[in-house]
Design a protein around this motif. Structure first.
Motif, PDB file in Angstrom:
ATOM      1  N   THR A  43       0.848  -1.188   0.000  1.00 40.06           N
ATOM      2  CA  THR A  43       0.000   0.000   0.000  1.00 40.06           C
ATOM      3  C   THR A  43       0.884   1.238   0.000  1.00 40.06           C
ATOM      4  O   THR A  43       1.904   1.284   0.699  1.00 40.06           O
ATOM      5  CB  THR A  43      -0.968   0.021   1.200  1.00 40.06           C
ATOM      6  N   TRP A  45       0.477   5.555   0.119  1.00 39.83           N
ATOM      7  CA  TRP A  45      -0.423   6.687   0.328  1.00 39.83           C
ATOM      8  C   TRP A  45       0.256   7.944  -0.177  1.00 39.83           C
ATOM      9  O   TRP A  45       1.440   8.182   0.096  1.00 39.83           O
ATOM     10  CB  TRP A  45      -0.769   6.818   1.808  1.00 39.83           C
ATOM     11  N   GLU A  77       1.109   6.678 -14.028  1.00 42.60           N
ATOM     12  CA  GLU A  77       0.310   7.740 -13.406  1.00 42.60           C
ATOM     13  C   GLU A  77       0.219   8.979 -14.283  1.00 42.60           C
ATOM     14  O   GLU A  77      -0.801   9.676 -14.271  1.00 42.60           O
ATOM     15  CB  GLU A  77       0.915   8.098 -12.046  1.00 42.60           C
ATOM     16  N   CYS A  84      -7.838   4.924 -14.005  1.00 42.36           N
ATOM     17  CA  CYS A  84      -7.864   5.061 -12.545  1.00 42.36           C
ATOM     18  C   CYS A  84      -6.571   5.617 -11.961  1.00 42.36           C
ATOM     19  O   CYS A  84      -6.106   5.165 -10.904  1.00 42.36           O
ATOM     20  CB  CYS A  84      -8.195   3.730 -11.865  1.00 42.36           C
ATOM     21  N   THR A  85      -5.961   6.580 -12.632  1.00 44.82           N
ATOM     22  CA  THR A  85      -4.892   7.324 -11.960  1.00 44.82           C
ATOM     23  C   THR A  85      -5.537   8.135 -10.845  1.00 44.82           C
ATOM     24  O   THR A  85      -6.750   8.370 -10.842  1.00 44.82           O
ATOM     25  CB  THR A  85      -4.184   8.278 -12.937  1.00 44.82           C
ATOM     26  N   PHE A  86      -4.741   8.581  -9.898  1.00 49.50           N
ATOM     27  CA  PHE A  86      -5.308   9.390  -8.812  1.00 49.50           C
ATOM     28  C   PHE A  86      -5.944  10.663  -9.370  1.00 49.50           C
ATOM     29  O   PHE A  86      -7.015  11.083  -8.929  1.00 49.50           O
ATOM     30  CB  PHE A  86      -4.219   9.744  -7.796  1.00 49.50           C
ATOM     31  N   GLU A 125      -6.408  -4.813  -7.123  1.00 52.22           N
ATOM     32  CA  GLU A 125      -6.084  -3.430  -6.749  1.00 52.22           C
ATOM     33  C   GLU A 125      -7.348  -2.650  -6.442  1.00 52.22           C
ATOM     34  O   GLU A 125      -8.382  -2.831  -7.086  1.00 52.22           O
ATOM     35  CB  GLU A 125      -5.321  -2.727  -7.874  1.00 52.22           C
ATOM     36  N   ARG A 127      -8.233   1.625  -5.315  1.00 52.75           N
ATOM     37  CA  ARG A 127      -7.682   2.960  -5.076  1.00 52.75           C
ATOM     38  C   ARG A 127      -8.758   3.859  -4.489  1.00 52.75           C
ATOM     39  O   ARG A 127      -9.943   3.732  -4.814  1.00 52.75           O
ATOM     40  CB  ARG A 127      -7.156   3.574  -6.381  1.00 52.75           C
ATOM     41  N   GLY A 139      -4.388  10.375  -1.713  1.00 52.40           N
ATOM     42  CA  GLY A 139      -4.977   9.144  -2.216  1.00 52.40           C
ATOM     43  C   GLY A 139      -4.191   7.958  -1.701  1.00 52.40           C
ATOM     44  O   GLY A 139      -3.088   8.107  -1.166  1.00 52.40           O
ATOM     45  N   GLY A 141      -3.412   3.595  -2.603  1.00 52.97           N
ATOM     46  CA  GLY A 141      -3.603   2.417  -3.429  1.00 52.97           C
ATOM     47  C   GLY A 141      -3.283   1.166  -2.624  1.00 52.97           C
ATOM     48  O   GLY A 141      -2.347   1.157  -1.809  1.00 52.97           O
TER      49      GLY A 141
END
Length: 347
Positions: A43, A45, A77, A84-86, A125, A127, A139, A141
């Protein structure tokens, strides 16, 4: 039971933010709290610059992403194609995204899934982004092998995300300060892949400043900026990132024109007081008009001066200041200036 767990996490992260911890410590503690309900093998953050939606710093769980995977994650990213990028999640208004909910062809074409997670034996995954008052501050993941993330785990993340967003914003608000070392700006020229091909001597000092806690930080940042330029229609990239000591650095990049090969010019420099003040304004959730009034207060203008400058009445100025006082937790102009000044201590 799920709601009870979520409420407990919300209370604990809110209390942590109220105690004045910085973002890194807040996220380390939150990783442990959330990990009691949402199990993962890896994970990470992120603290996210709310203006550019660029990752400003990362905090890992007990197991770190392998160093050779970090450039690939940066490419996924900011390359402009991965789902689903941040940034994409934040813009969509969605809080949580589970990879298995994507259409099969979209998931199969994911660079992040195919080049990073699957080679590591991780095929699941989820997010989540931390958004409050319309601005994304972070965010997280989570990836693992075996059973997929359940609906209950997704619901849990949705329940705790608002508290994590508010806590992250509070930690930013109370910890805005210039870089630990105010060195001269650095200039780096990168190739199409984000590898440096030329750099100034100052870049080595910035490498040490950014990489003190994370030795590979600068190469990843260069890839992010290069990819950001290529995926942006304007051909420009701009973001505020944090150094190892929690200070803020301004990163700007633009395409270099006229050469036969793709080149990007990237500069790194201490974030200016204006940049940091804007970040504090955002972290205090001030409106555009409130920011204007605060800027005038910080430069010493009287109520009548502000009213005349902004084309509003003195009573309206007072109303804006009352709202600002409530948002920033101060009671006077002196307290407000101290609160909003970058690098000031608020605890």
């Amino acid at each position: 039971m799920l709601s009870v767990r979520a409420e407990r996490v919300c209370r604990e992260v809110t209390a942590l933010a109220g105690s004045g911890v910085d973002v890194a410590r807040l996220h380390r503690q939150a990783i442990e709290l959330v990990g009691r309900t949402v199990d993962s093998e890896l994970t990470c953050w992120a603290l996210i610059d709310p203006d550019s939606l660029t990752i400003s710093s990362m905090t890992s769980g007990p197991n770190r992403v392998p160093a050779d995977c970090e450039p690939l994650l940066a490419q996924s990213e900011y390359g402009g194609h991965d789902p689903c990028t941040f940034a994409a999640l934040a813009r969509s208004g969605q809080t949580v995204a589970r990879a298995s909910d994507l259409p099969g062809d979209v998931l199969a074409g994911s660079f992040r899934q195919g080049e990073v997670w699957r080679p590591l034996g991780l095929d699941r995954e989820v997010r989540v982004v931390f958004t409050v008052d319309g601005m994304c501050w972070g965010g997280a993941g989570f990836v693992r092998s075996g059973p997929d993330f359940t609906d209950r785990e997704v619901e849990f993340l949705s329940r705790v995300a608002p508290a994590l967003a508010s806590a992250t914003r509070s930690a930013v608000r109370d910890g805005v300060r210039p870089p630990a070392v105010a060195g001269e700006p650095a200039v780096v020229v990168t190739d199409a892949a984000g590898n440096p091909v030329a750099l100034t001597a100052a870049a080595r000092r910035w490498r040490d400043l950014l990489g003190e806690a994370d030795p590979g930080r600068l190469p990843v940042l260069l890839r992010i900026a290069t990819a950001g330029v290529r995926s942006n229609a304007s051909g420009l990239f701009r973001a505020r990132v944090r150094d190892a000591a929690g200070g803020w650095v301004l990163v700007r990049a633009t395409a270099l024109l006229g050469g036969e090969e793709d080149r990007t010019v990237i500069t790194l420099e201490p974030a200016t007081d204006r940049e940091l003040t804007d970040l504090v304004f955002a972290a205090c959730a001030l409106t555009t008009r409130e920011r204007e009034v605060c800027a005038d207060v910080m430069t010493g203008h009287s109520t009548s001066d502000i009213a005349e400058r902004r084309g509003i009445t003195p009573n309206t100025v007072h109303d804006h200041l009352k709202s600002v006082y409530a948002k920033t937790g101060v009671r006077s102009r002196v307290g407000l200036v101290a609160r909003l000044r970058p690098g000031a201590s608020h605890r």
